[in-house]
Design a protein around this motif. Structure first.
Motif, PDB file in Angstrom:
ATOM      1  N   CYS A 212       0.820  -1.140  -0.225  1.00 50.16           N
ATOM      2  CA  CYS A 212       0.084   0.018   0.079  1.00 50.16           C
ATOM      3  C   CYS A 212       0.964   1.189  -0.010  1.00 50.16           C
ATOM      4  O   CYS A 212       2.225   1.065   0.336  1.00 50.16           O
ATOM      5  CB  CYS A 212      -0.949   0.110   1.410  1.00 50.16           C
ATOM      6  SG  CYS A 212      -2.131  -1.206   1.251  1.00 50.16           S
ATOM      7  N   VAL A 217      -3.146   9.861   1.948  1.00 47.98           N
ATOM      8  CA  VAL A 217      -3.931  10.588   0.488  1.00 47.98           C
ATOM      9  C   VAL A 217      -3.707  11.778   0.391  1.00 47.98           C
ATOM     10  O   VAL A 217      -3.679  12.095  -0.868  1.00 47.98           O
ATOM     11  CB  VAL A 217      -5.493   9.889   0.569  1.00 47.98           C
ATOM     12  CG1 VAL A 217      -6.125  10.616   2.012  1.00 47.98           C
ATOM     13  CG2 VAL A 217      -6.343  10.217  -0.582  1.00 47.98           C
ATOM     14  N   TRP A 218      -3.786  12.651   1.272  1.00 54.73           N
ATOM     15  CA  TRP A 218      -3.666  14.221   1.167  1.00 54.73           C
ATOM     16  C   TRP A 218      -2.312  14.459   0.200  1.00 54.73           C
ATOM     17  O   TRP A 218      -2.333  15.677  -0.169  1.00 54.73           O
ATOM     18  CB  TRP A 218      -3.844  14.798   2.342  1.00 54.73           C
ATOM     19  CG  TRP A 218      -5.024  14.227   3.028  1.00 54.73           C
ATOM     20  CD1 TRP A 218      -6.118  14.722   3.022  1.00 54.73           C
ATOM     21  CD2 TRP A 218      -5.034  13.216   4.142  1.00 54.73           C
ATOM     22  NE1 TRP A 218      -7.168  14.071   3.775  1.00 54.73           N
ATOM     23  CE2 TRP A 218      -6.486  13.225   4.726  1.00 54.73           C
ATOM     24  CE3 TRP A 218      -4.172  12.457   4.896  1.00 54.73           C
ATOM     25  CZ2 TRP A 218      -6.790  12.509   5.546  1.00 54.73           C
ATOM     26  CZ3 TRP A 218      -4.666  11.764   5.750  1.00 54.73           C
ATOM     27  CH2 TRP A 218      -5.696  11.572   6.179  1.00 54.73           C
ATOM     28  N   ASP A 229     -13.447  12.011  -1.978  1.00 52.17           N
ATOM     29  CA  ASP A 229     -13.171  12.366  -0.767  1.00 52.17           C
ATOM     30  C   ASP A 229     -13.288  11.017   0.184  1.00 52.17           C
ATOM     31  O   ASP A 229     -13.179  10.998   1.435  1.00 52.17           O
ATOM     32  CB  ASP A 229     -14.458  13.089  -0.306  1.00 52.17           C
ATOM     33  CG  ASP A 229     -14.533  13.592   1.370  1.00 52.17           C
ATOM     34  OD1 ASP A 229     -13.453  14.061   1.506  1.00 52.17           O
ATOM     35  OD2 ASP A 229     -15.591  13.785   1.745  1.00 52.17           O
ATOM     36  N   HIS A 230     -13.809   9.785  -0.541  1.00 57.12           N
ATOM     37  CA  HIS A 230     -13.697   8.713   0.377  1.00 57.12           C
ATOM     38  C   HIS A 230     -12.602   7.893   0.163  1.00 57.12           C
ATOM     39  O   HIS A 230     -12.322   6.688   0.625  1.00 57.12           O
ATOM     40  CB  HIS A 230     -15.207   7.774  -0.063  1.00 57.12           C
ATOM     41  CG  HIS A 230     -14.785   7.446  -1.504  1.00 57.12           C
ATOM     42  ND1 HIS A 230     -15.052   8.114  -2.781  1.00 57.12           N
ATOM     43  CD2 HIS A 230     -14.517   6.074  -1.736  1.00 57.12           C
ATOM     44  CE1 HIS A 230     -14.661   7.194  -3.544  1.00 57.12           C
ATOM     45  NE2 HIS A 230     -14.708   5.963  -3.257  1.00 57.12           N
ATOM     46  N   TRP A 231     -11.649   8.276  -0.841  1.00 55.78           N
ATOM     47  CA  TRP A 231     -10.377   7.613  -1.096  1.00 55.78           C
ATOM     48  C   TRP A 231      -9.505   7.188   0.271  1.00 55.78           C
ATOM     49  O   TRP A 231      -9.532   7.902   1.155  1.00 55.78           O
ATOM     50  CB  TRP A 231      -9.552   8.447  -1.689  1.00 55.78           C
ATOM     51  CG  TRP A 231      -8.701   7.453  -2.795  1.00 55.78           C
ATOM     52  CD1 TRP A 231      -7.278   7.146  -2.762  1.00 55.78           C
ATOM     53  CD2 TRP A 231      -8.982   6.844  -3.962  1.00 55.78           C
ATOM     54  NE1 TRP A 231      -6.994   6.431  -3.845  1.00 55.78           N
ATOM     55  CE2 TRP A 231      -8.314   6.201  -4.465  1.00 55.78           C
ATOM     56  CE3 TRP A 231     -10.221   6.890  -4.670  1.00 55.78           C
ATOM     57  CZ2 TRP A 231      -8.124   5.407  -5.746  1.00 55.78           C
ATOM     58  CZ3 TRP A 231     -10.386   6.147  -5.732  1.00 55.78           C
ATOM     59  CH2 TRP A 231      -9.310   5.304  -6.465  1.00 55.78           C
ATOM     60  N   PRO A 232      -9.360   5.787   0.484  1.00 50.62           N
ATOM     61  CA  PRO A 232      -8.426   5.364   1.527  1.00 50.62           C
ATOM     62  C   PRO A 232      -7.421   6.140   2.133  1.00 50.62           C
ATOM     63  O   PRO A 232      -6.546   6.766   1.128  1.00 50.62           O
ATOM     64  CB  PRO A 232      -8.454   4.064   1.209  1.00 50.62           C
ATOM     65  CG  PRO A 232      -8.555   3.705  -0.221  1.00 50.62           C
ATOM     66  CD  PRO A 232      -9.214   4.859  -0.483  1.00 50.62           C
ATOM     67  N   VAL A 233      -7.027   6.145   3.192  1.00 52.77           N
ATOM     68  CA  VAL A 233      -5.937   6.797   3.619  1.00 52.77           C
ATOM     69  C   VAL A 233      -4.365   6.375   2.659  1.00 52.77           C
ATOM     70  O   VAL A 233      -3.776   7.185   2.477  1.00 52.77           O
ATOM     71  CB  VAL A 233      -5.483   6.973   5.084  1.00 52.77           C
ATOM     72  CG1 VAL A 233      -4.396   7.671   5.650  1.00 52.77           C
ATOM     73  CG2 VAL A 233      -6.886   7.715   5.957  1.00 52.77           C
ATOM     74  N   PHE A 234      -4.446   5.112   2.952  1.00 54.45           N
ATOM     75  CA  PHE A 234      -3.174   4.507   2.387  1.00 54.45           C
ATOM     76  C   PHE A 234      -3.662   3.743   1.087  1.00 54.45           C
ATOM     77  O   PHE A 234      -4.090   2.549   1.406  1.00 54.45           O
ATOM     78  CB  PHE A 234      -2.364   3.754   3.309  1.00 54.45           C
ATOM     79  CG  PHE A 234      -1.776   4.535   4.508  1.00 54.45           C
ATOM     80  CD1 PHE A 234      -1.023   5.299   4.194  1.00 54.45           C
ATOM     81  CD2 PHE A 234      -2.457   4.426   5.818  1.00 54.45           C
ATOM     82  CE1 PHE A 234      -0.392   6.152   5.305  1.00 54.45           C
ATOM     83  CE2 PHE A 234      -2.012   5.294   6.719  1.00 54.45           C
ATOM     84  CZ  PHE A 234      -0.894   6.071   6.675  1.00 54.45           C
ATOM     85  N   PRO A 236      -4.084   0.895  -1.652  1.00 57.21           N
ATOM     86  CA  PRO A 236      -3.532  -0.302  -2.080  1.00 57.21           C
ATOM     87  C   PRO A 236      -3.217  -0.082  -3.372  1.00 57.21           C
ATOM     88  O   PRO A 236      -3.597   0.587  -4.095  1.00 57.21           O
ATOM     89  CB  PRO A 236      -4.817  -1.238  -2.012  1.00 57.21           C
ATOM     90  CG  PRO A 236      -5.838  -0.572  -0.982  1.00 57.21           C
ATOM     91  CD  PRO A 236      -5.617   0.741  -1.374  1.00 57.21           C
ATOM     92  N   GLU A 383      -6.760  15.783   7.118  1.00 51.50           N
ATOM     93  CA  GLU A 383      -8.167  16.239   6.956  1.00 51.50           C
ATOM     94  C   GLU A 383      -8.083  17.508   7.908  1.00 51.50           C
ATOM     95  O   GLU A 383      -8.880  18.442   7.449  1.00 51.50           O
ATOM     96  CB  GLU A 383      -9.031  15.246   7.680  1.00 51.50           C
ATOM     97  CG  GLU A 383     -10.403  15.283   7.069  1.00 51.50           C
ATOM     98  CD  GLU A 383     -10.307  14.621   5.489  1.00 51.50           C
ATOM     99  OE1 GLU A 383      -9.609  13.901   5.082  1.00 51.50           O
ATOM    100  OE2 GLU A 383     -10.830  15.663   4.831  1.00 51.50           O
TER     101      GLU A 383
END
Lengths: 600, 600
Positions: A212, A217-218, A229-234, A236, A383
């Motif tokens: 991953c 994500v930011w 806006d829903h994309w996972p933080v890390f 895959p 965030e």
């Protein structure tokens, strides 16, 4: 100090600065800086990525560039802010070539750090909604034999590289190649991206199963098209793969998949490259004016030549060729190395029931992912930052505003805080025998990444396995030999092995230049990446910028684009503008090309 | 009136309203409305899309719904604004089921219009960055036999419809099906989209060559993933096709391409549908709880049965089967119809050198695209609106805040202005013999679209061809007969023809229900779309909302999703929440189902 006072202070400084520059009075301008001030310029004054360190260097740069840059209209953007005696402000300015944006730090009325960046070229601004210049999409009125968007696109695609030559050829279609290609597309610079993989994103898909992103994500948005806006933080790896594939499609990038670059030669007389590629079995000769290697900031896999490797009856591979642990339940697996890939691969093998040994060759930085999120990325890429109005652009420029020379000093307290907060973790890691540090000089992961592109593990769980002894740990500077079903370390210890993974990193990026062009060009260009910090794997004199990255090199018309998603996003802007300026015949006098101190 | 006064006025009203509702005093609550007030509710109170017209209707609705809705925490959002004696405000509130947002117009202290919408379900909010609930992406720590994101995704995809049944089945994968599927995905509602086309976007790609969206980009964003800032104002069809294909991929929609729905039957006992589909040659039986027809707000092509069609030796086709004019240079082409498709096809044929005749059967609305952009879309959907802080969500809710009953009255001045501004254009069109109006009652394009889904041309050039006589014009209510190489109009005139295109529109949407389910169900559900405005093609009693769209129908578990990109985006939210609520067993008492007045 209140905002009005801060604003007043900045405006007064900008007035004085602007007036001195307009008068051509470089002495007066330089006098507005502290003796040990830093001015980082991203192509606005120098057509180079350049940090001037000290008042004298600043004066010399102005002396050389002012007449062609002709900067004016310096103004404060938004509100300035004063903290601990330092007034910070965003600024705007114009140059002879385009529109600039910058960042300023004042102390006691003088400039401590200045960032100047060129954001767009006058007359060649990208067409966007924000500046009311979107294309209409439909052509109103009567157009005989009107062609559709698709027909024009297919014709362009079919002709480019055959009937028409691209202005730029990008070798490598990962995030670096795609980010740059997207920007060039928007700037109307005909560009082909070639990549040996079939589809965009395959560069990620083909890596080890459990991968991953280690950056959140930011930090990872591509230019123009942020993740929803829903994309996972890390992300895959396969999800990033799909995103990049989609990105190439909707950004209409001319991507030649299954295309291997066979060789490139610079034709001095013609002022263009002659590049031979194998496009899915067809040999095509391309003549781009510029050649950009976006083959990864890591070079080719670093495979140490270990005696006896040929007689090994198990599987031996470099980490880049290792896909997953599912076949190794009950098997003895040895991973050489102790950075990110090594840890990820050890944990994956362990989870599949293998007996895993990590061979640590030298100390690594280890930081818990949560702590990094909180202390290192958080202020700009989180965030909370989004909510505080820190857009990706602002965050990127804020990072860019920190002179590389000051970075260790500014980063050290962050890592000291992490060390204190995670004391129990570090003590346990130490007790387990793992050799860690927080950067040779305590400067942490980001600084180390800029120096050598590796050397750390962002912990998402493997450290606990080491602490618990679930992953066995050995120390050895190197492997002395590989035997029929084991390996022998340089300390004489023999370890049985059914699988040996060499997580031994990658060579320098100009390896690619050697392979694709010539040894001569690779040597002419010299080492890529690294700052010359005099720390391990970052030798040579201090340069103050990353060597050869995103800026002119000593090989005419050869460029290097690379780095993580943040760098791919941020620096592609300046590289794209350098290329566009050349395409349009805008004067781009490069100030103070760096000497080549390091070959490879 | 200043902001503070406006805010005070709204807060006072909300306090009174909230208090009355909390006390269950529906009389007091209703007394806060004007006698002829409108309350439009999108599933917050009624679990229906419902406009209550007049104080009595409002009181009755509250009487029936208040006990289960239990609304509270009414508050002003942002600043209220008073113009011409009308105070407008955005509001927030909570219900027993979730979080609401609304819009309020006050006159003389009483409510003139109220919009209430349910935006999310309490306990089932979508995971987003904005509410700090993104997925992590990587699973930290030790997970035995960890599967990757891709493996889980592939397993889910392989099982869904075979080992596990979807909760929802959406027939049709255009913008409507995809927007709804994206929202259901985010709400964790297992859903399959089936479409006879191979790939998402093919629905657009297969239309006539010159097609571009007639609505501008600001109106067309899909949920979650807005177009990047350089997207053209009017997207060419293939570009939208690519975007939708990408959208389905990155939103991870379970899209079964090349899949034809063969038939569906509701199993009352099981409370689920039995749907048979042909998936690329394999017959699959699905048992979704809900069936959503997203087959296009237009039904099946309306092909009039014209005597003699069989003996025609040229090409005869419906506009939906016409692709482009390139083969018709010098040929005689007749297009029956005078709305968007007819105009686009005539212009395209003309541009390719055909001799073109348009047969107008009834008056059409014609408005120049530029005028529509300026006056109709501009205030809410334009670059200026974006700059004024009007997000897509705000614009959509602002549109939703206008009761359908008031729309003609509010739209008429817009079209009167257009008529005056484009007087020369309309005079020329009239002089050319083209029969135009600006809506039967002058209410313009948007109102007409809501009434009958057709009836207009947004001029991008074809009108000038009619004015110039480059496209010949005939008038006839119908075609009397088709001959060997000509057609005869009902006025007796014979027109030679090598190509006849029937731009004769589409049947009503519940044609699909008849075809896919049964005549009986189609009749039970009744007519789809239309308001009952008593204008042409919009018969029947006034309903105040679009019939059967995005809301419960008289066939249990059958839903209709359709419309342009704006509607697909906006209404998919409420349809998705209705489905999610049912999946979670949340009580969804539907208030005042509309009687079925119209069969098909």
């Amino acid at each position: 100090m209140n905002e009005a006072d801060s604003n007043e202070k900045v405006s007064r400084w900008l007035d004085g600065f602007g007036t001195a520059l307009t008068r051509g009075d470089t002495r007066a301008a330089a006098a507005l800086f502290e003796e040990h001030a830093f001015w980082r310029d991203l192509i606005a004054f120098t057509w180079n990525l350049k940090t001037l360190e000290g008042r004298a260097a600043i004066a010399a740069m102005l002396e050389a560039t002012l007449a062609t840059t002709r900067p004016l209209a310096w103004q404060l953007l938004g509100d300035a802010r004063t903290t601990d005696g330092v007034t910070e402000a965003w600024i705007l300015f114009e140059t002879a070539s385009g529109h600039g944006k910058g960042h300023l730090r004042l102390r006691d009325g003088r400039c401590w750090t200045l960032l100047t960046t060129l954001q767009s070229l006058a007359g060649f601004e990208e067409r966007t909604g924000a500046n009311d210049s979107r294309e209409l999409g439909v052509e109103h009125g009567v157009v005989r034999h009107r062609s559709s968007w698709l027909e024009r696109k297919m014709k362009d695609e079919a002709e480019l590289g055959y009937l028409r030559q691209p202005y730029c050829l990008i070798v490598g279609g990962g995030q670096g190649g795609l980010a740059l290609a997207a920007r060039l597309k928007r700037l109307d610079v005909p560009t082909i991206v070639v990549d040996r993989h079939e589809k965009p994103g395959d560069q990620w898909r083909e890596r080890y199963r459990s991968l991953c992103l280690h950056d959140p994500v930011w930090y990872d948005h591509m230019p123009y098209l942020p993740f929803p806006d829903h994309w996972p933080v890390f992300s895959p790896k396969d999800k990033i793969g799909d995103w990049l594939e989609m990105y190439a499609k909707v950004m209409e990038i001319d991507y030649w998949g299954s295309t291997e670059c066979l060789g490139a030669r610079y034709d001095e007389d013609a002022g263009s490259w002659e590049v031979t590629v194998d496009r899915a079995g067809e040999e095509v000769r391309l003549r781009p004016v510029h050649l950009i290697l976006a083959t990864g900031m890591s070079g080719v896999p670093n495979v140490p030549d270990i005696p006896g490797a040929a007689r090994f009856s198990g599987r031996l591979c470099h980490s880049s060729a290792h896909t997953g642990g599912e076949e190794y339940a009950g098997k003895r697996c040895v991973v050489i190395g102790s950075n990110n890939s090594a840890h990820d691969i050890c944990a994956d093998l362990y989870e599949w029931g293998a007996h895993v040994t990590m061979v640590q060759r030298s100390p690594s930085i280890v930081v818990r992912s949560e702590s990094l999120m909180e202390h290192a990325w958080g202020p700009l890429y989180s965030e909370a930052a989004v909510r505080a109005g820190i857009t990706t652009d602002i965050a990127d420029l804020r990072v860019a505003s920190v002179p590389f020379k000051l970075m260790p000093e500014w980063q050290r307290p962050v890592y000291e805080k992490i060390r204190r907060q995670d004391a129990a973790f570090y003590d346990a890691l130490e007790a387990a025998g793992f050799q860690y540090h927080l950067g040779e000089d305590g400067a942490g992961i980001h600084a180390t990444y800029l120096r050598r592109g590796a050397g750390y593990y962002i912990d998402v769980g493997a450290s606990q396995l080491i602490i618990d002894g679930a992953i066995a740990l050995e120390h050895a500077a190197s492997v002395a030999s590989i035997n029929e079903r084991s390996l022998t370390l340089d300390n004489g210890k023999e370890i049985p092995a059914d699988l040996i993974v060499l997580a031994t990193g990658y060579g320098p990026m100009n390896d690619w230049a050697a392979m694709l062009i010539s040894e001569e060009v690779a040597h002419r260009v010299g080492r890529c990446w690294g700052l010359g910090s005099d720390t391990r794997y970052d030798p040579g004199p201090w340069e103050g910028e990353l060597r050869n990255m995103w800026k002119p090199t000593h090989q005419p018309a050869l460029w290097f684009q690379g780095g993580n998603l943040m760098q791919a996003r941020h620096y592609s802007r300046y590289l794209a503008l350098q290329l566009k300026a050349r395409q349009e015949g805008i004067a781009t006098p490069v100030y103070a090309m760096e000497p080549v101190h390091h070959r490879r």
